[in-house]
Design a protein around this motif. Structure first.
Motif, PDB file in Angstrom:
ATOM      1  N   PRO A 150       0.821  -1.216   0.000  1.00  0.00           N
ATOM      2  CA  PRO A 150       0.000   0.000   0.000  1.00  0.00           C
ATOM      3  C   PRO A 150       0.856   1.270   0.000  1.00  0.00           C
ATOM      4  CG  PRO A 150      -0.795  -1.575   1.637  1.00  0.00           C
ATOM      5  CD  PRO A 150       0.474  -2.143   1.079  1.00  0.00           C
ATOM      6  N   ASN A 151       0.509   2.195  -0.864  1.00  0.00           N
ATOM      7  CA  ASN A 151       1.167   3.510  -0.999  1.00  0.00           C
ATOM      8  C   ASN A 151       2.616   3.480  -1.470  1.00  0.00           C
ATOM      9  OD1 ASN A 151      -1.196   4.663   0.055  1.00  0.00           O
ATOM     10  ND2 ASN A 151      -0.430   4.296   2.148  1.00  0.00           N
ATOM     11  N   LYS A 152       3.120   2.318  -1.868  1.00  0.00           N
ATOM     12  CA  LYS A 152       4.532   2.269  -2.292  1.00  0.00           C
ATOM     13  C   LYS A 152       4.699   1.601  -3.650  1.00  0.00           C
ATOM     14  CE  LYS A 152       6.251   1.640   2.466  1.00  0.00           C
ATOM     15  NZ  LYS A 152       7.015   0.737   3.326  1.00  0.00           N
ATOM     16  N   ARG A 212      13.213  -3.291  -6.870  1.00  0.00           N
ATOM     17  CA  ARG A 212      11.916  -3.480  -6.201  1.00  0.00           C
ATOM     18  C   ARG A 212      11.989  -3.296  -4.687  1.00  0.00           C
ATOM     19  NH1 ARG A 212       8.351  -2.355  -9.980  1.00  0.00           N
ATOM     20  NH2 ARG A 212       8.387  -3.793 -11.732  1.00  0.00           N
ATOM     21  N   PHE A 213      13.196  -3.065  -4.165  1.00  0.00           N
ATOM     22  CA  PHE A 213      13.301  -2.859  -2.714  1.00  0.00           C
ATOM     23  C   PHE A 213      12.952  -1.413  -2.381  1.00  0.00           C
ATOM     24  CE2 PHE A 213      15.834  -6.647  -3.143  1.00  0.00           C
ATOM     25  CZ  PHE A 213      15.715  -7.309  -1.932  1.00  0.00           C
ATOM     26  N   ASN A 214      12.045  -1.235  -1.426  1.00  0.00           N
ATOM     27  CA  ASN A 214      11.695   0.110  -0.979  1.00  0.00           C
ATOM     28  C   ASN A 214      12.645   0.580   0.117  1.00  0.00           C
ATOM     29  OD1 ASN A 214       9.457   0.734  -2.653  1.00  0.00           O
ATOM     30  ND2 ASN A 214       8.214  -0.719  -1.462  1.00  0.00           N
ATOM     31  N   HIS A 215      12.560   1.866   0.370  1.00  0.00           N
ATOM     32  CA  HIS A 215      13.445   2.509   1.354  1.00  0.00           C
ATOM     33  C   HIS A 215      12.810   2.545   2.741  1.00  0.00           C
ATOM     34  CE1 HIS A 215      15.855   5.741   3.235  1.00  0.00           C
ATOM     35  NE2 HIS A 215      14.682   6.139   3.706  1.00  0.00           N
ATOM     36  N   ALA A 216      13.657   2.378   3.779  1.00  0.00           N
ATOM     37  CA  ALA A 216      13.275   2.779   5.150  1.00  0.00           C
ATOM     38  C   ALA A 216      14.512   3.412   5.772  1.00  0.00           C
ATOM     39  CB  ALA A 216      12.823   1.573   5.972  1.00  0.00           C
ATOM     40  N   SER A 238       8.367   4.477 -12.018  1.00  0.00           N
ATOM     41  CA  SER A 238       8.816   5.672 -12.747  1.00  0.00           C
ATOM     42  C   SER A 238       8.282   6.898 -12.009  1.00  0.00           C
ATOM     43  CB  SER A 238       8.276   5.585 -14.178  1.00  0.00           C
ATOM     44  OG  SER A 238       8.680   6.705 -14.914  1.00  0.00           O
ATOM     45  N   SER A 239       9.018   7.290 -10.969  1.00  0.00           N
ATOM     46  CA  SER A 239       8.487   8.331 -10.086  1.00  0.00           C
ATOM     47  C   SER A 239       8.475   9.714 -10.719  1.00  0.00           C
ATOM     48  CB  SER A 239       9.325   8.385  -8.805  1.00  0.00           C
ATOM     49  OG  SER A 239       9.282   7.151  -8.166  1.00  0.00           O
ATOM     50  N   PHE A 240       9.176   9.875 -11.847  1.00  0.00           N
ATOM     51  CA  PHE A 240       9.272  11.206 -12.438  1.00  0.00           C
ATOM     52  C   PHE A 240       8.451  11.333 -13.710  1.00  0.00           C
ATOM     53  CE2 PHE A 240      12.825  10.442  -9.751  1.00  0.00           C
ATOM     54  CZ  PHE A 240      13.004  11.643  -9.075  1.00  0.00           C
ATOM     55  N   THR A 265      14.722   6.862 -11.196  1.00  0.00           N
ATOM     56  CA  THR A 265      14.009   6.282 -10.051  1.00  0.00           C
ATOM     57  C   THR A 265      14.741   5.052  -9.508  1.00  0.00           C
ATOM     58  OG1 THR A 265      11.918   6.931 -11.080  1.00  0.00           O
ATOM     59  CG2 THR A 265      11.753   5.347  -9.292  1.00  0.00           C
ATOM     60  N   ASN A 266      15.471   4.364 -10.385  1.00  0.00           N
ATOM     61  CA  ASN A 266      15.961   3.028 -10.000  1.00  0.00           C
ATOM     62  C   ASN A 266      17.473   2.835 -10.017  1.00  0.00           C
ATOM     63  OD1 ASN A 266      13.352   1.330  -9.759  1.00  0.00           O
ATOM     64  ND2 ASN A 266      13.063   2.485 -11.656  1.00  0.00           N
ATOM     65  N   GLU A 267      18.218   3.722 -10.679  1.00  0.00           N
ATOM     66  CA  GLU A 267      19.668   3.497 -10.780  1.00  0.00           C
ATOM     67  C   GLU A 267      20.355   3.709  -9.445  1.00  0.00           C
ATOM     68  OE1 GLU A 267      21.233   6.130 -13.729  1.00  0.00           O
ATOM     69  OE2 GLU A 267      20.591   4.869 -15.399  1.00  0.00           O
ATOM     70  N   PHE A 326       8.995  10.908  -2.715  1.00  0.00           N
ATOM     71  CA  PHE A 326       8.038  10.282  -1.807  1.00  0.00           C
ATOM     72  C   PHE A 326       8.291  10.726  -0.374  1.00  0.00           C
ATOM     73  CE2 PHE A 326      11.472   7.116  -1.657  1.00  0.00           C
ATOM     74  CZ  PHE A 326      11.511   6.772  -0.315  1.00  0.00           C
ATOM     75  N   ALA A 327       7.257  10.526   0.452  1.00  0.00           N
ATOM     76  CA  ALA A 327       7.373  10.834   1.880  1.00  0.00           C
ATOM     77  C   ALA A 327       7.482   9.501   2.606  1.00  0.00           C
ATOM     78  CB  ALA A 327       6.132  11.581   2.340  1.00  0.00           C
ATOM     79  N   CYS A 328       8.521   9.372   3.428  1.00  0.00           N
ATOM     80  CA  CYS A 328       8.772   8.088   4.087  1.00  0.00           C
ATOM     81  C   CYS A 328       7.898   7.957   5.341  1.00  0.00           C
ATOM     82  CB  CYS A 328      10.254   8.018   4.472  1.00  0.00           C
ATOM     83  SG  CYS A 328      10.712   6.457   5.221  1.00  0.00           S
ATOM     84  N   ASP A 329       7.349   6.757   5.528  1.00  0.00           N
ATOM     85  CA  ASP A 329       6.524   6.557   6.731  1.00  0.00           C
ATOM     86  C   ASP A 329       7.123   5.455   7.624  1.00  0.00           C
ATOM     87  OD1 ASP A 329       6.023   4.296   5.330  1.00  0.00           O
ATOM     88  OD2 ASP A 329       3.842   4.379   5.486  1.00  0.00           O
TER      89      ASP A 329
HETATM   90  C1  LIG Z   1      13.648   1.782  -6.533  1.00  0.00           C
HETATM   91  S1  LIG Z   1      11.931   2.012  -6.526  1.00  0.00           S
HETATM   92  C2  LIG Z   1      11.376   0.869  -5.299  1.00  0.00           C
HETATM   93  C3  LIG Z   1      10.305  -0.087  -5.776  1.00  0.00           C
HETATM   94  C4  LIG Z   1       9.003   0.552  -6.176  1.00  0.00           C
HETATM   95  N1  LIG Z   1       8.148   0.785  -5.031  1.00  0.00           N
HETATM   96  C5  LIG Z   1       8.239  -0.251  -7.216  1.00  0.00           C
HETATM   97  O1  LIG Z   1       7.012  -0.251  -7.201  1.00  0.00           O
HETATM   98  O2  LIG Z   1       8.889  -0.854  -8.076  1.00  0.00           O
HETATM   99  C6  LIG Z   1      11.868   3.584  -5.771  1.00  0.00           C
HETATM  100  C7  LIG Z   1      10.499   4.192  -5.697  1.00  0.00           C
HETATM  101  O3  LIG Z   1       9.674   3.413  -4.837  1.00  0.00           O
HETATM  102  C8  LIG Z   1       8.853   4.244  -4.029  1.00  0.00           C
HETATM  103  N2  LIG Z   1       9.251   4.082  -2.626  1.00  0.00           N
HETATM  104  C9  LIG Z   1      10.411   3.553  -2.154  1.00  0.00           C
HETATM  105  N3  LIG Z   1      10.422   3.537  -0.814  1.00  0.00           N
HETATM  106  C10 LIG Z   1       9.262   4.088  -0.411  1.00  0.00           C
HETATM  107  C11 LIG Z   1       8.699   4.374   0.868  1.00  0.00           C
HETATM  108  N4  LIG Z   1       9.340   4.096   1.989  1.00  0.00           N
HETATM  109  N5  LIG Z   1       7.478   4.957   0.909  1.00  0.00           N
HETATM  110  C12 LIG Z   1       6.813   5.271  -0.248  1.00  0.00           C
HETATM  111  N6  LIG Z   1       7.302   5.034  -1.479  1.00  0.00           N
HETATM  112  C13 LIG Z   1       8.504   4.442  -1.569  1.00  0.00           C
HETATM  113  C14 LIG Z   1       9.099   5.662  -4.497  1.00  0.00           C
HETATM  114  O4  LIG Z   1       8.165   5.959  -5.479  1.00  0.00           O
HETATM  115  C15 LIG Z   1      10.495   5.576  -5.085  1.00  0.00           C
HETATM  116  O5  LIG Z   1      10.750   6.591  -6.035  1.00  0.00           O
END
Ligand SMILES: C[S@@+](CC[C@H](N)C(=O)[O-])C[C@H]1O[C@@H](n2cnc3c(N)ncnc32)[C@H](O)[C@@H]1O
Length: 402
Positions: free
Chosen positions: A15-17, A115-119, A77-79, A94-96, A181-184
């Motif tokens: 959700p939301n990511k 595909r790994f998201n950030h924390a 593709s965040s941009f 977005t991914n490099e 994005f805003a981190c939660d």
């Molecule tokens: C390298 S991609 C990570 C995978 C991506 N979520 C996907 O669907 O493939 C980076 C993008 O994922 C999203 N993202 C990563 N970490 C996030 C987080 N903690 N909260 C919300 N969005 C996040 C943002 O849109 C970011 O620009």
């Protein structure tokens, strides 16, 4: 490098990511989660974003495998709203990831890593290993290792900050500007108040340490700093730049030379802040101090401490710091990584290091430093952990003549 059990996780909608990576089995810290070769590597130049779009487009078009081209187009593709006419640039940016080592100044794209998201307090550690060898025998692999215990269903997160530590408002700005994005995460969700202030204070302290020892910012502000002699610069280059070669490195040569014990005390403060946080999450339970666990790795403090011990020719402490680095790199990079192997060799024979005893001056170098003058590693069983730490960090013997 050993292969990776990717059956431990899968890509799912979060959700939301968008998508994210989720554990499908119990995972212990130190487990290798990914070892991946780049889809492409490109050098970072000052090309315009339009030119970058064309460069990435031709890299993707030239891929022989249609499945790979499709996988690239399926990435986040965040941009795309900002640059609808530049789809390749938007996906790439977005991914490099920026690469270090032999590919310093280049960036790479990794389909599965993407595909790994950030924390801000991640549960996994990623690194580009320019000397790592993939199962296909190719040089250069990106690895991801768990640094916390994970249960099935837990999202596996990494930090996009690459060991930079920042208080909450700087993190917020950075993620909004660079990643949109805003981190939660738990750290970013802390309510304003004394606890968040305390966390930010610890992060500022670690940030100051990082800036001072890894970016050398203090010395840049001090034009009177003496130039490093070739001998000294090679010592510092060898120890600090080899892993983080993308950082411009300037060193506080005089302080390092005349007050190594003071520098060591700063390493101790940083290491203790990091370790206190990690102890709280060691059992996977999390905890108040654990809020900053994983923001920065303890090897960033131990590497400096190791370099100091080598510089003053203290073989005993150098071997302990090298052993601690070896153990930590084994978790974050794998026992087969160049870093873990190098640290393991350093733990066994610190005197063989190129910079051993550099601070002692010509006549007292190699074989004549503290290593051979009887400083031995005390037996931790005998003296207890507390006394061992006091010995390790006190460095009373560090008196450098001249
Ligand atoms: C390298 S991609 C990570 C995978 C991506 N979520 C996907 O669907 O493939 C980076 C993008 O994922 C999203 N993202 C990563 N970490 C996030 C987080 N903690 N909260 C919300 N969005 C996040 C943002 O849109 C970011 O620009």
């Amino acid at each position: 490098m050993a292969a990776t059990p990717e059956s431990l996780w899968e890509v799912r909608r979060i959700p939301n990511k968008g998508y994210g990576v989720v554990a499908t089995a119990p995972i212990e810290p130190g487990t290798r989660l990914l070892m991946e070769e780049p889809l492409y590597i490109r050098s970072m130049t000052d090309d315009s974003i339009q030119q970058q779009n064309s460069i990435v487009e031709s890299l993707i078009q030239s891929l022989p495998d249609a499945a790979q081209r499709d996988a690239f187009h399926a990435l986040a593709s965040s941009f795309s709203v900002l640059y609808p006419e530049l789809p390749y640039y938007s996906i790439a940016t977005t991914n490099e990831v920026a690469l270090s080592g032999a590919q310093n100044g280049a960036s790479g794209l990794f389909l599965r890593w993407s595909r790994f998201n950030h924390a801000c307090t991640p549960s996994a550690y990623w690194a580009w290993n320019s000397d790592g060898t993939s199962p296909k025998g190719r040089a250069g692999v990106l690895t991801v290792h768990a640094i916390r215990r994970l249960n099935p269903g837990d999202e596996i997160s990494i930090s996009y900050f690459e060991n930079r530590v920042m208080p909450h408002e700087d993190r917020e700005r950075y993620l909004a500007e660079i990643y949109c994005f805003a981190c939660d995460c738990a750290l970013c969700s802390l309510a304003p108040g004394p606890w968040r202030d305390d966390v930010d204070e610890r992060l500022r302290q670690l940030e100051a340490f990082w800036r001072k020892y890894h970016l050398g910012e203090e010395i840049q502000d001090r034009p009177s700093s003496p130039l490093l002699s070739p001998q000294l610069s090679s010592c510092f280059y060898f120890h600090f730049v080899r892993r983080h070669s993308y950082h411009h490195y300037y060193f506080e040569a005089q302080r390092y030379r005349h007050d190594p014990a003071g520098c060591l005390a700063e390493c101790r403060e940083a290491a203790e802040l990091i370790l206190e946080a990690e102890e709280d999450v060691g059992d996977g339970a999390g905890g108040e101090d654990g809020d900053i666990a994983g923001c920065i790795d303890v090897t960033f403090a131990y590497e400096i401490a190791l370099a100091l011990a080598l510089f003053v020719g203290d073989a005993a402490r150098a071997s302990v710091f090298a052993a601690r680095n070896r153990d930590r790199y084994t978790v974050t990079l794998g026992a087969d990584s160049g870093e873990a192997l190098r640290a393991g060799r350093g733990a066994l024979d610190p005197c063989a290091d190129r910079s051993f005893g550099l601070g002692l001056g010509g006549g007292r170098r190699r074989g004549m430093g503290l290593g051979s003058e009887g400083v031995v590693v005390p037996d931790v069983e005998e003296i207890g952990e507390e006394a061992f730490e006091e010995w390790l960090w006190s460095a009373e013997e560090w008196e450098l003549g001249g």
